[in-house]
Motif scaffolding. Structure first.
Motif, PDB file in Angstrom:
ATOM      1  N   ASP A  20      31.523 -53.591  55.511  1.00 44.96           N
ATOM      2  CA  ASP A  20      30.970 -54.222  56.713  1.00 44.96           C
ATOM      3  C   ASP A  20      29.894 -55.231  56.367  1.00 44.96           C
ATOM      4  O   ASP A  20      29.801 -56.294  56.962  1.00 44.96           O
ATOM      5  CB  ASP A  20      30.337 -53.167  57.620  1.00 44.96           C
ATOM      6  CG  ASP A  20      31.398 -52.390  58.355  1.00 44.96           C
ATOM      7  OD1 ASP A  20      32.578 -52.760  58.225  1.00 44.96           O
ATOM      8  OD2 ASP A  20      31.044 -51.428  59.046  1.00 44.96           O
ATOM      9  N   ARG A  36      42.944 -43.777  62.394  1.00 42.99           N
ATOM     10  CA  ARG A  36      42.006 -44.883  62.285  1.00 42.99           C
ATOM     11  C   ARG A  36      42.767 -46.211  62.331  1.00 42.99           C
ATOM     12  O   ARG A  36      42.335 -47.165  62.962  1.00 42.99           O
ATOM     13  CB  ARG A  36      41.207 -44.764  60.987  1.00 42.99           C
ATOM     14  CG  ARG A  36      40.112 -45.786  60.898  1.00 42.99           C
ATOM     15  CD  ARG A  36      39.049 -45.394  59.911  1.00 42.99           C
ATOM     16  NE  ARG A  36      39.568 -45.299  58.562  1.00 42.99           N
ATOM     17  CZ  ARG A  36      38.782 -45.271  57.481  1.00 42.99           C
ATOM     18  NH1 ARG A  36      37.478 -45.321  57.621  1.00 42.99           N
ATOM     19  NH2 ARG A  36      39.303 -45.189  56.293  1.00 42.99           N
ATOM     20  N   ILE A  69      36.463 -40.502  58.009  1.00 38.34           N
ATOM     21  CA  ILE A  69      36.163 -40.378  56.579  1.00 38.34           C
ATOM     22  C   ILE A  69      36.145 -38.899  56.173  1.00 38.34           C
ATOM     23  O   ILE A  69      36.661 -38.532  55.123  1.00 38.34           O
ATOM     24  CB  ILE A  69      34.824 -41.066  56.229  1.00 38.34           C
ATOM     25  CG1 ILE A  69      34.953 -42.564  56.490  1.00 38.34           C
ATOM     26  CG2 ILE A  69      34.460 -40.819  54.772  1.00 38.34           C
ATOM     27  CD1 ILE A  69      33.703 -43.349  56.179  1.00 38.34           C
ATOM     28  N   ASP A  81      32.799 -48.019  52.825  1.00 37.75           N
ATOM     29  CA  ASP A  81      33.017 -48.462  54.193  1.00 37.75           C
ATOM     30  C   ASP A  81      31.852 -49.320  54.692  1.00 37.75           C
ATOM     31  O   ASP A  81      32.039 -50.380  55.271  1.00 37.75           O
ATOM     32  CB  ASP A  81      33.139 -47.201  55.065  1.00 37.75           C
ATOM     33  CG  ASP A  81      34.122 -47.400  56.190  1.00 37.75           C
ATOM     34  OD1 ASP A  81      35.217 -47.934  55.928  1.00 37.75           O
ATOM     35  OD2 ASP A  81      33.786 -47.035  57.330  1.00 37.75           O
ATOM     36  N   ALA A  82      30.627 -48.843  54.424  1.00 36.97           N
ATOM     37  CA  ALA A  82      29.442 -49.572  54.863  1.00 36.97           C
ATOM     38  C   ALA A  82      29.295 -50.879  54.083  1.00 36.97           C
ATOM     39  O   ALA A  82      28.912 -51.914  54.645  1.00 36.97           O
ATOM     40  CB  ALA A  82      28.197 -48.706  54.694  1.00 36.97           C
ATOM     41  N   ARG A 126      34.135 -43.053  63.055  1.00 38.15           N
ATOM     42  CA  ARG A 126      34.099 -43.424  61.669  1.00 38.15           C
ATOM     43  C   ARG A 126      33.838 -42.242  60.748  1.00 38.15           C
ATOM     44  O   ARG A 126      34.557 -42.003  59.782  1.00 38.15           O
ATOM     45  CB  ARG A 126      32.946 -44.395  61.542  1.00 38.15           C
ATOM     46  CG  ARG A 126      32.990 -45.175  60.329  1.00 38.15           C
ATOM     47  CD  ARG A 126      32.182 -46.364  60.650  1.00 38.15           C
ATOM     48  NE  ARG A 126      32.084 -47.179  59.509  1.00 38.15           N
ATOM     49  CZ  ARG A 126      31.484 -48.354  59.552  1.00 38.15           C
ATOM     50  NH1 ARG A 126      30.977 -48.795  60.678  1.00 38.15           N
ATOM     51  NH2 ARG A 126      31.422 -49.065  58.482  1.00 38.15           N
ATOM     52  N   ASN A 163      33.014 -42.694  49.864  1.00 36.66           N
ATOM     53  CA  ASN A 163      33.875 -43.340  50.857  1.00 36.66           C
ATOM     54  C   ASN A 163      33.039 -44.033  51.928  1.00 36.66           C
ATOM     55  O   ASN A 163      33.303 -45.180  52.303  1.00 36.66           O
ATOM     56  CB  ASN A 163      34.794 -42.283  51.493  1.00 36.66           C
ATOM     57  CG  ASN A 163      36.051 -42.908  52.058  1.00 36.66           C
ATOM     58  OD1 ASN A 163      35.982 -43.838  52.843  1.00 36.66           O
ATOM     59  ND2 ASN A 163      37.196 -42.406  51.646  1.00 36.66           N
ATOM     60  N   LEU A 164      31.999 -43.327  52.397  1.00 35.10           N
ATOM     61  CA  LEU A 164      31.121 -43.917  53.409  1.00 35.10           C
ATOM     62  C   LEU A 164      30.423 -45.160  52.851  1.00 35.10           C
ATOM     63  O   LEU A 164      30.307 -46.187  53.522  1.00 35.10           O
ATOM     64  CB  LEU A 164      30.079 -42.879  53.847  1.00 35.10           C
ATOM     65  CG  LEU A 164      29.227 -43.250  55.053  1.00 35.10           C
ATOM     66  CD1 LEU A 164      30.095 -43.288  56.306  1.00 35.10           C
ATOM     67  CD2 LEU A 164      28.087 -42.268  55.253  1.00 35.10           C
ATOM     68  N   THR A 193      38.427 -37.064  53.262  1.00 32.79           N
ATOM     69  CA  THR A 193      37.815 -36.570  52.027  1.00 32.79           C
ATOM     70  C   THR A 193      37.718 -35.041  51.958  1.00 32.79           C
ATOM     71  O   THR A 193      37.242 -34.511  50.972  1.00 32.79           O
ATOM     72  CB  THR A 193      36.420 -37.187  51.813  1.00 32.79           C
ATOM     73  OG1 THR A 193      35.650 -37.006  52.999  1.00 32.79           O
ATOM     74  CG2 THR A 193      36.509 -38.662  51.526  1.00 32.79           C
TER      75      THR A 193
END
Lengths: 278, 316
Positions: free
Chosen positions: A264, B201, B140, A260-261, B136, A256-257, B144
């Motif tokens: 961007d 969010r 997340i 997300d990154a 952020r 997920n991170l 999760t």
């Protein structure tokens, strides 16, 4: 400054995911204990120097089962999401390219699939196919197909109207060529971002299904199964359940991170919007 | 709201419900091999007579279209089929299991949507560097954390720290209001957390968006306090995307409830459908999936109408 921070986040997310994936894929060669070997005298042990994360109800090493469980989870979610991307992506692209009745019929069908709560549709598919790891992967693929179709149809619609696509059509390029070399390459960033985020969600769905006994079956090492088995002797030893849950969380969190990154970094429009907001 | 919009949405609704009914109808027919033998196989002796009798009862010997017509006509009249084991209408079994699920889902919507507005509005005021990253990562992580894991860990902690408190099972609200709510606390937290993370969010970014608009600057310029601008002007406009997301989240909650019910031993639709799957009681599986999905579709239809009522631009 801003983009530098974004790149740091992306590098961190990527490293986080790569480490987990490599650990899981290379598990058989990394010298972990045998995840299937039961030692009855060593049942339900707390973490110690031999079994770093303790042992389960059959005396199996929890660390080994977690790493192998992550492997099972990654194999089935990667298969499922790839199938969904292939099917849903093709449907979305063709719908956007050909428009008209084809678009209407196909996307309406996707709407119907989309109308089911995700986990419920997956459970329905498994009730037809019978509970096992393959059914779970197919169920996840079916559930995610309409999501990919919708996600890719929108941007593809915009691209189909782009000057260079109209130009390519004017000079007589074939449909296949236009879709393959003019539209698809411009969708790569959307695909990367969404695949990463949907992988994260699929890991949770797969874990839920195995937890319910509808996915991988014993004695396959599976994170969801570890949780449901661990629940039965929670008060004796919470370790297998706790660590299996943390493993699911870390896997899902990483993807997920990363998504997300990636969003961007790859989507300048969004980055500008955030910069304005700041 | 104009009538054209309403009619259009209503046609969409009918189409989706029609499609859902086809898929749910086909479920039993798609089972590989002889579904009837599989259904009987769980705990009775299979004889040709029994198979013929059940095939006849399920109407499996008619042409597919006729079967669908019969089935749909029954559904419209409230006949969702009969349980293979008890021979009773499945609607009755669903009715007796529906309330725990409805309560769990409704409370989770209330908690998830209700808390996300103040949390999101608060997060919108934290900007720059470390705060951005914290928001952020927090969001997340909320998305999760597996809800069933959170449930299991909370059961463990309650058992260790508050030995007298019963966290498992279900008692009807009418029998014991306090006991009912007490048992709902942990399942609701477990179920609503991802929704809370997602919606906070969303509220945050919608707020940031709204705070950058001209009308906010105008409101500040004419002397409105910062608080008033945030809650009165910006928040109102931020609510529009929020409403749609709440509708979509209901689908997640209805699915998640199946898992959370299993963790907390709540006798709701989730336990019903899982039990039915292991007994191969397909009519019950089919009917439960139909009821839950139809509910979800209708909730989203209502949300669409609400959305149009809040934002007049939608209907034009």
């Amino acid at each position: 400054m801003h983009s530098l921070r974004q790149n740091k986040l992306l590098a961190f997310a990527l490293a986080f995911v790569v480490v987990q994936v490599v650990l899981a894929l290379a598990a058989p060669w990394l010298g972990f204990q045998d995840p299937f070997r039961q030692i009855m005298s060593q049942r339900i042990k707390a973490p110690n120097e031999v079994n770093w994360l303790g042992t389960d109800q059959l005396g199996r090493d929890v660390l080994a089962r977690i790493v192998w469980g992550a492997r099972t989870s990654l194999f089935s979610t990667a298969t499922a999401v790839s199938l969904a991307l292939l099917a849903g992506g093709t449907i979305g692209l063709l719908a956007a390219y050909y428009r008209g009745w084809f678009d209407r019929i196909v996307m309406r069908t996707m709407d119907v699939l989309f109308a089911f709560p995700i986990l419920l549709l997956a459970i329905g598919v498994i009730s037809v196919l019978g509970p096992n790891a393959w059914s779970a992967a197919i169920a996840i693929a079916i559930v995610y197909t309409p999501i990919f179709a919708r996600l890719l149809r929108g941007p593809a619609l915009v691209l189909c109207e782009a000057e260079y696509v109209l130009g390519a059509r004017a000079v007589g390029a074939s449909d296949l060529r236009i879709i393959g070399s003019h539209i698809l390459p411009n969708l790569v960033s959307v695909i990367l971002v969404q695949t990463s985020i949907l992988l994260s969600a699929a890991i949770l769905v797969e874990a839920s299904l195995s937890f319910l006994g509808l996915g991988a079956q014993p004695p396959t090492p599976s994170l969801g199964l570890m949780l449901s088995e661990g629940r039965n002797f929670l008060l004796l030893s919470p370790w297998p359940a706790v660590f299996a849950g943390i493993a699911i969380l870390l896997l899902s969190f990483g993807f997920n991170l990363l998504g997300d990154a990636l969003r961007d970094t790859l989507d300048p429009r969004l980055r500008d919007a955030e910069a304005v907001a700041q | 709201m104009n009538t054209r919009f309403l009619i259009g949405r209503f046609i969409d609704l009918c189409f989706v419900l029609f499609g859902v009914s086809i898929i749910v109808f086909l479920m039993i027919r798609l089972i590989p091999g002889d579904a009837v033998a599989i259904m009987l196989g769980a705990n009775t002796e299979i004889t040709p007579d029994r198979i013929a009798e059940l095939r006849d009862r399920l109407g499996l010997d008619d042409p597919l279209l006729v079967q669908y017509g019969h089935w749909l006509w029954g559904v419209v009249q409230g006949d969702l089929g009969t349980s293979i084991w008890t021979g009773r209408p499945v609607l009755g079994e669903i009715a007796s299991a529906i309330w725990p699920t409805v309560e769990l889902t409704a409370l989770s919507v209330l908690v998830g949507a209700g808390l996300s507005v103040p949390i999101g509005a608060f997060m919108a005021q934290a900007r720059g560097g470390a705060a951005e990253v914290a928001v952020r990562i927090g969001a997340i992580a909320g998305l999760t954390i597996p809800s069933f894991w959170l449930g299991i860990v909370s059961i463990f902690l309650v058992a260790k720290l508050l030995p007298g408190v019963s966290a498992l099972g279900y008692v009807p609200f009418t029998d014991n209001p306090l006991g009912n709510l007490q048992r709902m606390v942990l399942p609701v937290i477990a179920l609503s957390l991802p929704m809370l993370a997602n919606l906070s969010r969303l509220v945050r970014s919608a707020m940031l968006d709204a705070l950058g608009q001209d009308y906010v600057r105008t409101a500040r310029a004419k002397g409105a306090s910062r608080r008033r601008v945030v809650y009165r002007h910006a928040l109102r406009n931020a609510l529009i995307p929020f409403v749609t997301s709440v509708g979509v989240s209901v689908g997640y909650l209805l699915g998640g409830a199946i898992v959370v019910e299993q963790v907390f031993a709540i006798p709701g639709l989730g336990r019903l459908v899982l039990g039915a799957i292991s007994e191969r009681n397909y009519p019950l599986v089919q009917a439960t999936i139909l009821v839950i999905t139809a509910t979800f579709v209708l909730v989203n239809f209502a949300v669409d109408l609400l959305y149009a009522a809040i934002d007049p631009r939608v209907t034009n």
